[in-house]
Design a protein around this motif. Structure first.
Motif, PDB file in Angstrom:
ATOM      1  N   ILE A 115       0.843  -1.190   0.000  1.00 55.02           N
ATOM      2  CA  ILE A 115       0.000   0.000   0.000  1.00 55.02           C
ATOM      3  C   ILE A 115       0.877   1.237   0.000  1.00 55.02           C
ATOM      4  O   ILE A 115       1.893   1.300   0.710  1.00 55.02           O
ATOM      5  CB  ILE A 115      -0.938   0.010   1.219  1.00 55.02           C
ATOM      6  CG1 ILE A 115      -1.785  -1.257   1.196  1.00 55.02           C
ATOM      7  CG2 ILE A 115      -1.843   1.233   1.203  1.00 55.02           C
ATOM      8  CD1 ILE A 115      -2.370  -1.593   2.522  1.00 55.02           C
ATOM      9  N   GLY A 116       0.489   2.222  -0.809  1.00 56.94           N
ATOM     10  CA  GLY A 116       1.270   3.454  -0.901  1.00 56.94           C
ATOM     11  C   GLY A 116       0.591   4.606  -0.178  1.00 56.94           C
ATOM     12  O   GLY A 116      -0.565   4.500   0.255  1.00 56.94           O
ATOM     13  N   ASP A 117       1.310   5.712  -0.080  1.00 62.61           N
ATOM     14  CA  ASP A 117       0.818   6.882   0.654  1.00 62.61           C
ATOM     15  C   ASP A 117      -0.418   7.505   0.014  1.00 62.61           C
ATOM     16  O   ASP A 117      -1.209   8.153   0.690  1.00 62.61           O
ATOM     17  CB  ASP A 117       1.904   7.965   0.691  1.00 62.61           C
ATOM     18  CG  ASP A 117       3.092   7.520   1.510  1.00 62.61           C
ATOM     19  OD1 ASP A 117       2.926   6.572   2.304  1.00 62.61           O
ATOM     20  OD2 ASP A 117       4.169   8.128   1.354  1.00 62.61           O
ATOM     21  N   ARG A 118      -0.557   7.328  -1.295  1.00 61.33           N
ATOM     22  CA  ARG A 118      -1.661   7.998  -1.977  1.00 61.33           C
ATOM     23  C   ARG A 118      -2.905   7.116  -2.029  1.00 61.33           C
ATOM     24  O   ARG A 118      -3.868   7.444  -2.698  1.00 61.33           O
ATOM     25  CB  ARG A 118      -1.230   8.404  -3.392  1.00 61.33           C
ATOM     26  CG  ARG A 118      -0.121   9.463  -3.411  1.00 61.33           C
ATOM     27  CD  ARG A 118       0.451   9.665  -4.816  1.00 61.33           C
ATOM     28  NE  ARG A 118      -0.520  10.231  -5.752  1.00 61.33           N
ATOM     29  CZ  ARG A 118      -0.917   9.630  -6.866  1.00 61.33           C
ATOM     30  NH1 ARG A 118      -0.476   8.423  -7.182  1.00 61.33           N
ATOM     31  NH2 ARG A 118      -1.785  10.211  -7.674  1.00 61.33           N
ATOM     32  N   GLN A 119      -2.881   6.017  -1.289  1.00 57.75           N
ATOM     33  CA  GLN A 119      -4.008   5.077  -1.368  1.00 57.75           C
ATOM     34  C   GLN A 119      -4.865   5.079  -0.107  1.00 57.75           C
ATOM     35  O   GLN A 119      -4.363   5.264   1.008  1.00 57.75           O
ATOM     36  CB  GLN A 119      -3.486   3.659  -1.611  1.00 57.75           C
ATOM     37  CG  GLN A 119      -2.952   3.469  -3.037  1.00 57.75           C
ATOM     38  CD  GLN A 119      -2.501   2.062  -3.293  1.00 57.75           C
ATOM     39  OE1 GLN A 119      -1.825   1.475  -2.463  1.00 57.75           O
ATOM     40  NE2 GLN A 119      -2.859   1.524  -4.449  1.00 57.75           N
ATOM     41  N   VAL A 120      -6.149   4.867  -0.332  1.00 60.24           N
ATOM     42  CA  VAL A 120      -7.071   4.594   0.771  1.00 60.24           C
ATOM     43  C   VAL A 120      -7.541   3.149   0.600  1.00 60.24           C
ATOM     44  O   VAL A 120      -7.951   2.761  -0.497  1.00 60.24           O
ATOM     45  CB  VAL A 120      -8.293   5.537   0.743  1.00 60.24           C
ATOM     46  CG1 VAL A 120      -9.301   5.151   1.820  1.00 60.24           C
ATOM     47  CG2 VAL A 120      -7.849   6.983   0.939  1.00 60.24           C
ATOM     48  N   ALA A 121      -7.426   2.364   1.680  1.00 59.18           N
ATOM     49  CA  ALA A 121      -7.879   0.976   1.627  1.00 59.18           C
ATOM     50  C   ALA A 121      -9.225   0.879   2.333  1.00 59.18           C
ATOM     51  O   ALA A 121      -9.441   1.494   3.373  1.00 59.18           O
ATOM     52  CB  ALA A 121      -6.863   0.055   2.300  1.00 59.18           C
ATOM     53  N   ILE A 122     -10.109   0.091   1.742  1.00 57.96           N
ATOM     54  CA  ILE A 122     -11.484  -0.014   2.241  1.00 57.96           C
ATOM     55  C   ILE A 122     -11.866  -1.476   2.271  1.00 57.96           C
ATOM     56  O   ILE A 122     -11.598  -2.223   1.319  1.00 57.96           O
ATOM     57  CB  ILE A 122     -12.454   0.759   1.303  1.00 57.96           C
ATOM     58  CG1 ILE A 122     -12.018   2.229   1.195  1.00 57.96           C
ATOM     59  CG2 ILE A 122     -13.895   0.655   1.804  1.00 57.96           C
ATOM     60  CD1 ILE A 122     -12.447   2.901  -0.095  1.00 57.96           C
ATOM     61  N   ARG A 123     -12.486  -1.886   3.364  1.00 64.14           N
ATOM     62  CA  ARG A 123     -12.972  -3.246   3.437  1.00 64.14           C
ATOM     63  C   ARG A 123     -14.360  -3.315   2.809  1.00 64.14           C
ATOM     64  O   ARG A 123     -15.244  -2.516   3.136  1.00 64.14           O
ATOM     65  CB  ARG A 123     -13.034  -3.688   4.891  1.00 64.14           C
ATOM     66  CG  ARG A 123     -13.588  -5.068   5.021  1.00 64.14           C
ATOM     67  CD  ARG A 123     -13.492  -5.615   6.399  1.00 64.14           C
ATOM     68  NE  ARG A 123     -14.360  -6.775   6.467  1.00 64.14           N
ATOM     69  CZ  ARG A 123     -14.399  -7.626   7.456  1.00 64.14           C
ATOM     70  NH1 ARG A 123     -13.628  -7.447   8.490  1.00 64.14           N
ATOM     71  NH2 ARG A 123     -15.221  -8.652   7.429  1.00 64.14           N
ATOM     72  N   GLY A 124     -14.542  -4.256   1.926  1.00 64.69           N
ATOM     73  CA  GLY A 124     -15.833  -4.376   1.261  1.00 64.69           C
ATOM     74  C   GLY A 124     -16.486  -5.720   1.501  1.00 64.69           C
ATOM     75  O   GLY A 124     -15.808  -6.729   1.680  1.00 64.69           O
ATOM     76  N   ASN A 125     -17.802  -5.707   1.541  1.00 66.63           N
ATOM     77  CA  ASN A 125     -18.628  -6.921   1.566  1.00 66.63           C
ATOM     78  C   ASN A 125     -19.510  -6.922   0.329  1.00 66.63           C
ATOM     79  O   ASN A 125     -20.109  -5.887   0.005  1.00 66.63           O
ATOM     80  CB  ASN A 125     -19.613  -6.904   2.749  1.00 66.63           C
ATOM     81  CG  ASN A 125     -19.021  -7.438   4.025  1.00 66.63           C
ATOM     82  OD1 ASN A 125     -17.818  -7.672   4.107  1.00 66.63           O
ATOM     83  ND2 ASN A 125     -19.873  -7.602   5.031  1.00 66.63           N
TER      84      ASN A 125
END
Lengths: 401, 401
Positions: free
Chosen positions: B101-111
């Protein structure tokens, strides 16, 4: 613990029930003759059995060396940081005699005392004048008028009384008129902030009038006022922990503290067996019950080792009725220790058992200071007991992913 | 402990080596039939012997009543205040599938989920649709275009996936579209601060598009997004403790956490015996090795008491290979307890052994919750384990003159 920012977001309400028994002054110290503490000397088979099947440990009420009063001792068990949330001395005295206190009132703890003709304090407690003699004097004080303020004076016991001032803009930061040593002159009560000036003026008028109305009395001719305090605002533990919490206590002070903490106070009788009756009859209506046992502390405070043993044995006999309720979590804790050999509260850590389906049955041999210290909980801060109770009740979700 | 202001000035680097074995979900609770915990039931002669010759105790992961997730459980062991340093749910999910994961990313948990024609959520987990079925749907989601943003969608397992948004000025403070209860309509994701508005807009476009591309699917026709998070910035433990730290973990999530903490992640295989191979082959190149054992937690989470016993026995068989390396300090700790009878992480304190030339061989009889609790370390906060490891390695100088 209410300080912990995450507690509220971890709460997951459910149906499970917590019975939270506080044995006032639970811990003790060994008798100098037998080498055994009150708990070790008492015949308490039901508590011993509870210890065997529970998670056990000791609590530190405030810090390892602080002797707590009843206020901080209980607030800590209910999860409040006792150094942050405090109850004034006047308020606690008023709660102790069962007075309802409102927002516009300042409660003050008063002593009848004696002064000589030059205003020098000769006895700060008026020889602990018994209630029978102090009663009429307190009635005289109750008739005092202070302009723009409603005053009332209520007896506590012996030389002690509560003065309530009621009015608008009455702050609580007012110093005592007590020189704190006999042979010194009374001092003037002064306001420590602007908001408290009206209170200080009223107090000084009251003190002056008290000297006048008591001038003919031999036994007590003056008053000492201290502990000026207003009702504190505590976050309600019922709200914070999402509990429908009830309190069962024969003594008014503990009902008062529980009410401040946001519990519903259930009417009960004068003995612990009445309290257990109340617990049984209201068991379906609440999910958290604070139930208070006073006699262990009272005996300890009296320095009566044998009486404290008896108080613990009397408690033990009622434990089966509590266990028969099959609460999901049963906590037995103390607000502080009251060793009989000291005749007072103390700083020593306090026995703790928590019983639920999710506690390790530590298998310690008995319910005593030494034995419980070997259990799986170890020594924890009293402020963590509420969290541990909630965790065992399944009322806390996981922290962090 | 990284909070401790003095730790950095106390560090004195030296050549000694620390092996820091984290047994995930190490602690347990007694079986209701035998009254013995998983550790007490398991045949673990090597761990028992280690307990005898080590300093032993129990750790409190976060507080006596907090059940930690994997993130806070590990960060605390590495010395980070887990209430101060947190890892977002989206990030942890992404780490769990081994994404960089990089600094410019947002990670989101999905269902994946199902909604009715009126947009009412009917199943928040789409009947836990198996990976075989969810795979093609997730490929459709991965093709969605959001203007000015790079999106990618990666499968986790069953109904779960990770959505990554990449672009400039993407904040993480965005609410979920999950109504958190079936029978309610989807809610709009909203930004909680100005910096996150671009993220919220992108999320809502993605959700709308997801509804479109999944509209023909019977099994799952919508997505729920939560845990919007960016890479946290943690102080590097390699820098703070002046260590050349390496991490060996078969599971991606723990490699990810270790990397966030500033460790070098060593490539390894899929089993713990591969991890031990890696430890052996890299032993000369680093002075600190975090090595992670997962199966104890996995069995506990499955509520499989026997399988957890087996996992502990499997671990035990490899302990001699680790001990043969003769590290100056060997720590065996756990990130939290995972009692099989609960089938989940728990708040209970966690077994700890530290072995070095400078530890008292406590001589406790076995490696179990009760036995280790009687050792010389007692109960300490998990955040103190790193400091104790460094001290035993001679890497901390005296504090104060």
């Amino acid at each position: 613990m209410i300080d912990l920012p995450h507690i509220q977001e971890l709460i997951q309400p459910n149906e499970s029930k917590i019975v939270f028994l506080v044995v006032d002054g639970l811990g003790g110290l060994p008798s100098t003759t037998t080498g055994l503490s009150e708990l070790e000397s008492a015949n308490i088979p039901n508590l011993d059995n509870l210890a065997k099947i529970s998670a056990t440990g000791l609590t530190t009420p405030v810090s390892p060396w602080v002797t707590p009063g009843s206020g901080p001792g209980h607030l800590a068990l209910f999860g409040y940081n006792p150094l942050k949330y405090t109850i004034g001395r006047g308020i606690l005295e008023a709660l102790g005699i069962g007075i309802e206190i409102g927002d516009r009132q300042v409660a003050i703890r008063g002593n009848l005392c004696t002064v000589d003709p030059n205003g020098i304090v000769t006895d700060r407690r008026a020889a602990r004048i018994p209630s029978k003699q102090s009663g009429p004097l307190i009635k005289l004080l109750d008739k005092i008028d202070v302009p723009n303020i409603t005053t009332s004076v209520l007896p506590v016991r012996d030389h002690r009384f509560v003065l309530l001032l009621q009015g608008d803009h009455l702050g609580e930061n007012v110093t005592s008129n007590d020189p704190e040593s006999e042979g010194l002159a009374l001092v003037k009560s002064i306001a420590l902030d602007m908001d408290s000036e009206k209170t200080a003026v009223a107090a000084n008028i009251f003190i002056e009038q008290a000297g006048r109305v008591l001038s003919n009395s031999q036994s007590a001719n003056m008053v000492l006022l201290r502990g000026f305090s207003k009702l504190p605002t505590l976050p309600s533990m019922s709200n914070v922990f999402k509990l429908n919490a009830a309190a069962i206590a024969a003594y008014p002070m503990y009902r008062g503290i529980a009410k401040l903490a946001g519990m519903k106070v259930l009417p009960t009788g004068e003995s612990f067996s009445h309290e257990v009756d109340t617990l049984e009859s209201h068991f379906d209506n609440h999910d958290f019950f604070f139930i208070h046992y006073k006699p262990a502390d009272a005996a300890g405070e009296d320095g009566d080792f044998e009486e404290k043993i008896k108080a613990l044995e009397d408690l033990d006999k009622l434990i089966p009725r509590i266990m028969d309720l099959n609460a999901d979590v049963l906590v037995v804790a103390g607000d502080h220790s009251t060793p009989s050999i000291m005749g007072s509260h103390s700083w020593h850590s306090v026995p703790l058992t928590i019983h639920s389906k999710l506690t390790i049955g530590d298998g310690v041999p008995s319910f005593s200071e030494k034995s419980l210290s070997q259990g799986s909980i170890g020594r924890i801060d009293a402020t963590d007991v509420m969290g541990l109770s909630l965790a065992n009740a399944g009322k806390l979700r996981k922290f962090g992913p």
